[in-house]
Write a protein that holds these residues in place. Structure first.
Motif, PDB file in Angstrom:
ATOM      1  N   MET A  90       0.735  -1.358  -0.188  1.00  0.00           N
ATOM      2  CA  MET A  90      -0.056   0.208  -0.011  1.00  0.00           C
ATOM      3  C   MET A  90       0.769   1.153   0.359  1.00  0.00           C
ATOM      4  O   MET A  90       0.402   2.813   0.332  1.00  0.00           O
ATOM      5  CB  MET A  90      -1.333  -0.295   1.171  1.00  0.00           C
ATOM      6  N   HIS A  91       2.264   0.957  -0.224  1.00  0.00           N
ATOM      7  CA  HIS A  91       2.924   2.561  -0.371  1.00  0.00           C
ATOM      8  C   HIS A  91       2.303   3.640  -1.061  1.00  0.00           C
ATOM      9  O   HIS A  91       2.690   4.721  -0.901  1.00  0.00           O
ATOM     10  CB  HIS A  91       4.077   1.518  -0.636  1.00  0.00           C
ATOM     11  N   ASP A  92       1.879   3.395  -2.725  1.00  0.00           N
ATOM     12  CA  ASP A  92       1.728   4.770  -2.905  1.00  0.00           C
ATOM     13  C   ASP A  92       0.192   4.868  -3.039  1.00  0.00           C
ATOM     14  O   ASP A  92      -0.606   5.152  -3.910  1.00  0.00           O
ATOM     15  CB  ASP A  92       1.832   4.344  -4.062  1.00  0.00           C
ATOM     16  N   VAL A  93      -1.016   4.568  -1.442  1.00  0.00           N
ATOM     17  CA  VAL A  93      -2.113   4.518  -1.477  1.00  0.00           C
ATOM     18  C   VAL A  93      -2.645   5.864  -1.665  1.00  0.00           C
ATOM     19  O   VAL A  93      -3.883   5.935  -1.886  1.00  0.00           O
ATOM     20  CB  VAL A  93      -2.792   3.622  -0.576  1.00  0.00           C
ATOM     21  N   ARG A  97       2.762  15.651  -1.629  1.00  0.00           N
ATOM     22  CA  ARG A  97       1.781  15.020  -0.860  1.00  0.00           C
ATOM     23  C   ARG A  97       1.700  13.763  -0.486  1.00  0.00           C
ATOM     24  O   ARG A  97       0.611  13.362  -0.020  1.00  0.00           O
ATOM     25  CB  ARG A  97       0.318  15.726  -0.951  1.00  0.00           C
ATOM     26  N   HIS A  98       1.474  12.280  -1.983  1.00  0.00           N
ATOM     27  CA  HIS A  98       0.797  11.450  -1.903  1.00  0.00           C
ATOM     28  C   HIS A  98       1.557  10.248  -0.281  1.00  0.00           C
ATOM     29  O   HIS A  98       0.472   9.840  -0.240  1.00  0.00           O
ATOM     30  CB  HIS A  98       0.914  10.358  -3.312  1.00  0.00           C
ATOM     31  N   ALA A  99       3.013  10.715  -0.198  1.00  0.00           N
ATOM     32  CA  ALA A  99       3.327  10.018   1.061  1.00  0.00           C
ATOM     33  C   ALA A  99       2.416  10.198   2.423  1.00  0.00           C
ATOM     34  O   ALA A  99       2.585   9.383   3.185  1.00  0.00           O
ATOM     35  CB  ALA A  99       4.586  10.605   0.906  1.00  0.00           C
ATOM     36  N   GLN A 141       7.269   7.442   4.902  1.00  0.00           N
ATOM     37  CA  GLN A 141       8.853   7.790   4.539  1.00  0.00           C
ATOM     38  C   GLN A 141       9.182   7.364   3.433  1.00  0.00           C
ATOM     39  O   GLN A 141      10.426   6.792   3.153  1.00  0.00           O
ATOM     40  CB  GLN A 141       9.097   6.680   5.828  1.00  0.00           C
ATOM     41  N   HIS A 142       8.478   6.635   2.612  1.00  0.00           N
ATOM     42  CA  HIS A 142       8.877   5.610   1.408  1.00  0.00           C
ATOM     43  C   HIS A 142      10.046   6.486   0.103  1.00  0.00           C
ATOM     44  O   HIS A 142      10.821   6.018  -0.454  1.00  0.00           O
ATOM     45  CB  HIS A 142       7.752   4.578   1.108  1.00  0.00           C
ATOM     46  N   HIS A 143       9.685   8.220   0.324  1.00  0.00           N
ATOM     47  CA  HIS A 143      10.572   8.740  -0.055  1.00  0.00           C
ATOM     48  C   HIS A 143      11.433   9.589   0.285  1.00  0.00           C
ATOM     49  O   HIS A 143      12.442  10.471   0.158  1.00  0.00           O
ATOM     50  CB  HIS A 143       9.472   9.084  -1.299  1.00  0.00           C
ATOM     51  N   GLU A 144      11.897   9.682   1.553  1.00  0.00           N
ATOM     52  CA  GLU A 144      12.975   9.787   2.274  1.00  0.00           C
ATOM     53  C   GLU A 144      14.091   9.171   1.773  1.00  0.00           C
ATOM     54  O   GLU A 144      14.161   7.766   1.061  1.00  0.00           O
ATOM     55  CB  GLU A 144      12.603   9.612   3.502  1.00  0.00           C
TER      56      GLU A 144
HETATM   57 FE   FE2 Z   1       5.429   6.545  -4.172  1.00  0.00          FE
END
Ligand code: FE2
Length: 373
Positions: A161-164, A190-192, A215-218
């Motif tokens: 679900m990381h990009d939910v 802002r999707h994060a 945090q997946h785009h940190e």
């Molecule tokens: Fe993403």
């Protein structure tokens, strides 16, 4: 089999792996003989490459790490949940949990299988198939790191679900061709946060899974978003998912480019380790990638040339090779399989490049056009 870019496909080539549309329906079955109409239809659907049979080597079976059924079911569940959320419906958490539990079970029981190929996907399907791949790759990385079942499931749900959060962003913006304005880019970023806010509403979902979306785009060096977290301040789950996210994006065909090869992808990932990505997570993921994937054509120290037909995790550099040609590429009268893990004297010297193989195919066609498949 080999993967051929759509513009290099020719009539009479034979499909070696099924091609699916975004609903998981088969567009072309294995064994279909291509002709011009099929090829132009595939182009219209946004398919960029297809696996076809190879006239140099008989077909080898490439095993996937999870079953085709589980993969398709998970893509469907993701698609339904994302579409539902975009229409303000609730997520079906039970279904998501069950499918992740299935994937964890399959990966634990198939632990000998390594990642060997990326799927061919239509572009409208990208987000869903990508989510499943990120989930599979993250769980495999977690297994390598010694995670228990609970941790693997928390990691798997967050990865799937990381990009939910993208369900809260207008489709026209997500699919906008060309450059984005600064405000549009800010909105996509802002999707994060949106994803975190969606997932934390559900008591059944661990807050740590929600933090994966957050945090997946940190970035390891602190240059990511939304909070510019650095190094181990980024939760380990999110560091793993960031690595899986980048790996799968590089291995996938995109509207603007065909996929990178496995060796190019690994090279890029190693360069990103310690800058964009957590080096430990990169190493743990790479431990799950086949060094010589099934289907690679290799030269052996004996001088013979063959195709990798099987690999084993204990001896990743010593695959089972079907020896077909001598060092001058003359076909042997009796092709045979050698298991290099059981031999001390013969090793793989190098992988034969696609360029060399293309030359060879031409040579074979030139010499014996009647035998052409
Ligand atoms: Fe993403």
């Amino acid at each position: 089999m080999r993967r051929v870019a759509i513009d290099k496909l020719e009539s009479d080539m034979i499909v070696a792996r099924p091609v699916f549309n975004s609903d998981g329906r088969v567009l072309l079955h294995t064994g279909t003989v291509l002709h011009e109409n099929y090829i132009s239809r595939l182009m219209e659907l946004g398919i960029v490459s297809v696996y076809v049979r190879d006239e140099l080597f008989e077909d080898v079976d490439i095993k996937d790490v999870i079953s085709e059924e589980t993969r398709r079911e998970t893509i469907q569940i993701i698609k339904e949940n994302f579409t539902g959320l975009a229409n303000k419906h609730k997520m079906n958490v039970r279904l998501v949990q069950n499918t992740v539990a299935n994937i964890v079970d399959e990966l634990l029981s198939n632990h000998d299988v390594l990642i060997q190929l990326s799927d061919i996907r239509a572009f409208d399907d990208y987000t869903f198939a990508h989510s499943v791949n990120v989930c599979v790759l993250s769980i495999m990385t977690g297994i390598t790191m010694g995670y228990n079942d609970t941790k693997l499931r928390e990691l798997g749900i967050g990865a799937l679900m990381h990009d939910v959060g993208k369900t809260r962003i207008d489709n026209s913006l997500l699919n906008k061709p060309g450059d984005l304005t600064a405000e549009e880019y800010q909105e996509i970023k802002r999707h994060a946060e949106y994803g975190f806010n969606i997932l934390r509403q559900y008591d059944e979902i661990s807050l740590l899974s929600a933090h994966i979306a957050f945090q997946h785009h940190e970035r390891w060096d602190g240059q990511g978003y939304p909070r510019k977290l650095t190094g181990s301040d980024i939760h380990e789950y999110a560091r793993i998912v960031a690595v899986a996210d980048v790996f799968d994006a590089l291995m996938a065909d995109r509207p603007y480019r065909a996929s990178y090869s496995l060796s190019q992808t690994l090279h890029i990932m190693k360069r990103m380790a310690g800058i964009y990505l957590d080096p430990n997570s990169v190493n743990a993921l790479i431990a799950n990638i086949a060094v010589y994937p099934v289907g690679s054509v290799v030269e052996l120290s004996s001088g013979n040339i063959g195709i990798v037909v099987d690999i084993n995790r204990q001896h990743p550099t010593r695959p089972v090779v079907k020896v077909v040609y001598d060092n001058n590429f003359h076909r042997l009268s009796q092709p045979h399989e050698v298991d290099l893990s059981k031999m001390d004297t013969v090793i793989v010297v190098r992988v034969i490049s696609d360029q060399e193989l293309a030359q060879l195919r031409q040579q074979i066609r030139h010499n014996c056009p009647a035998k052409e498949v």
